[in-house]
Design an enzyme around this catalytic site. Structure first.
Site, PDB file in Angstrom:
ATOM      1  N   LYS A  88       2.665  -8.406  -8.827  1.00 53.44           N
ATOM      2  CA  LYS A  88       2.708  -6.964  -8.719  1.00 53.44           C
ATOM      3  C   LYS A  88       3.187  -6.115  -9.968  1.00 53.44           C
ATOM      4  O   LYS A  88       2.774  -4.958 -10.084  1.00 53.44           O
ATOM      5  CB  LYS A  88       3.892  -6.809  -7.693  1.00 53.44           C
ATOM      6  CG  LYS A  88       3.475  -7.077  -6.220  1.00 53.44           C
ATOM      7  CD  LYS A  88       4.484  -6.335  -5.339  1.00 53.44           C
ATOM      8  CE  LYS A  88       4.032  -6.712  -3.946  1.00 53.44           C
ATOM      9  NZ  LYS A  88       3.913  -8.187  -3.467  1.00 53.44           N
ATOM     10  N   GLU A 110       7.337   3.429  -2.655  1.00 48.55           N
ATOM     11  CA  GLU A 110       7.851   2.901  -1.081  1.00 48.55           C
ATOM     12  C   GLU A 110       7.937   1.533  -1.380  1.00 48.55           C
ATOM     13  O   GLU A 110       7.191   0.674  -2.132  1.00 48.55           O
ATOM     14  CB  GLU A 110       6.977   3.464   0.005  1.00 48.55           C
ATOM     15  CG  GLU A 110       5.855   2.434   0.045  1.00 48.55           C
ATOM     16  CD  GLU A 110       4.785   2.265  -1.048  1.00 48.55           C
ATOM     17  OE1 GLU A 110       4.828   3.076  -1.833  1.00 48.55           O
ATOM     18  OE2 GLU A 110       4.028   0.953  -1.207  1.00 48.55           O
ATOM     19  N   SER A 376      -0.268 -16.222  -6.356  1.00 49.80           N
ATOM     20  CA  SER A 376       0.452 -14.628  -6.524  1.00 49.80           C
ATOM     21  C   SER A 376       1.570 -14.794  -6.847  1.00 49.80           C
ATOM     22  O   SER A 376       2.204 -13.734  -7.588  1.00 49.80           O
ATOM     23  CB  SER A 376       0.206 -13.831  -5.090  1.00 49.80           C
ATOM     24  OG  SER A 376       0.463 -14.663  -4.117  1.00 49.80           O
TER      25      SER A 376
END
Ligand SMILES: *Cc1c(COP(=O)(O)O)cnc(C)c1O
Length: 392
Positions: A88, A110, A376
């Site tokens: 991320k 968010e 990931s």
């Protein structure tokens, strides 16, 4: 050909379905993001931070024991080794530099489970930017450690108290805030979702993953193209990053793995391509899980990062066009695959990534195939879930 068009469409999916009030904000971003991203200045700062702050390039690791077990040559792209423990941060680094170049002073975001909130709070601390993260009140209860991480990093975490008090409501709250502070604020979206240009912009920041895979595989195998790339899909950013430079190389199979939850037909699932129909979610036309009258159905997955009722428009198009192969892995199978990787390779994966690993049991491939699985994230954040599940 997989390519976004000028209006932000991938085939039938994408676009910018936004309220009039948001138009100036999104338009400013749309008119500037490519020019900024392609400037030498931006590239230099982005790549220097990816290298020295995030720790890129992440290794492409040949998983020998896993390969022997499944009968193919399996490489793991180690996004779990990025600073903050997942892919991320590639996107939040890109967006914060962009925000700075647009003259923004404040960042809003968010978050559902808190992982994108933490990645955003991290880069805001790095750049000395004011950071507010909106999070559903119920999610704040469920994900206390991530709330505290954000606070330690200096971010304000604001509870969204309307509706179901989860991600959808946090997104609405962030959008409302953006509308009322258009000049000084940038909204960092965490996946390849939202109105154009977000899906393509986020995919381009994450495309560093497949850019690295190409030259790393060339070094190790003498060719840039694996036979198969496998990645899990929540909104789809790690998958888009791992697929990006292979979109238009048809000999590379692209396998996207969604969360089956308790079973695709159990009523508790997040397998969007299996269950979804076209509709508009968070500003783009895509596939989403909805009732006949268009109410979003609450998804379920044991992994917080895959617990999303939609899918980025590029993935809806990969599905619709047949370019991508889509699989669903249930909670239980994902957990088992997480334990299997831990025992075979000494790597405890994020439960999201464990979905991609488990798909090895469903996907057909040849013994001579070279497979890249995008790992990931790391499993530290999921320790409680592993413990509660207990099957090890
Ligand atoms: C957030 C997250 C995901 C899902 O998000 P995508 O946008 O689909 O990549 C997957 N894995 C990890 C480790 C995550 O933190």
């Amino acid at each position: 050909m997989i390519k976004v068009d000028e209006k932000g469409f991938y085939g039938k999916f994408g676009g910018a379905y936004i309220p009039e009030m948001l138009y100036p904000n999104v338009e400013e971003l749309k008119n500037n993001y490519e020019r900024i991203m392609e400037s030498e200045d931006f590239k230099k700062e982005f790549h220097s931070l990816l290298k020295d702050y995030v720790g890129r390039p992440t290794p492409l690791y040949f998983a020998e024991r896993l390969s022997n077990k499944y009968g193919a040559k399996i490489y793991l792209k180690r996004e779990d080794l990025c600073h903050t423990g997942a892919h991320k941060v590639n996107n939040t680094i890109g967006q914060i530099i962009l925000a700075k170049k647009l003259g923004k002073k404040r960042i809003i975001a968010e978050t559902g489970a808190g992982q994108h909130g933490v990645a955003t709070a991290t880069v805001c601390a790095l750049m000395g930017m004011d950071c507010t993260v909106y999070m559903g009140e119920i999610d704040m209860e469920r994900q206390k450690p991530n709330v505290e991480r954000m606070r330690i990093l200096g971010a304000k975490v604001v509870p969204a108290t309307s509706g179901s008090k989860t991600l959808k409501d946090a997104t609405n709250e962030a959008l409302r805030q953006w509308i009322s502070n258009p000049v000084d604020t940038h909204y960092i979206i965490g996946s390849v979702v939202g109105p154009h240009p977000y899906p393509e912009m986020v995919a381009r920041f994450q495309s560093v993953i497949s850019e690295e895979i190409k030259y790393q595989l060339k070094e190790k195998e003498g060719r840039e193209n694996p036979d198969l790339v496998i990645a899990c899909v929540g909104g789809g950013s790690n998958a888009a990053g791992a697929f990006y430079h292979y979109y238009n190389t048809p000999e590379v199979r692209l396998a996207a793995v969604e969360a089956g939850g308790l079973g695709v037909n159990s009523g508790k699932s997040a397998a969007t391509t299996a269950l979804g129909t076209p509709g508009v979610l968070h500003g783009s036309k895509t596939l989403l899980m909805q009732t006949e009258d268009g109410q979003v159905i609450e998804p379920h997955s044991i992994s917080a990062g895959l617990d999303y009722p939609g899918i980025g428009p590029v993935h809806a198009h990969l599905f619709d066009s047949g370019r991508g192969e889509f699989y669903a892995v249930d909670d239980e199978d994902a957990m088992k695959a997480g334990i299997e990787l831990s025992r075979l390779e000494g790597i405890i994966p994020a439960i999201e990534s464990a979905h991609a690993l488990s798909a090895l049991k469903q996907i057909k491939f040849d013994a001579s195939d070279i497979i890249v699985i995008n790992l990931s994230g790391r499993g530290d954040k999921d320790l409680d879930t592993y413990i509660k599940w207990g099957g090890y």
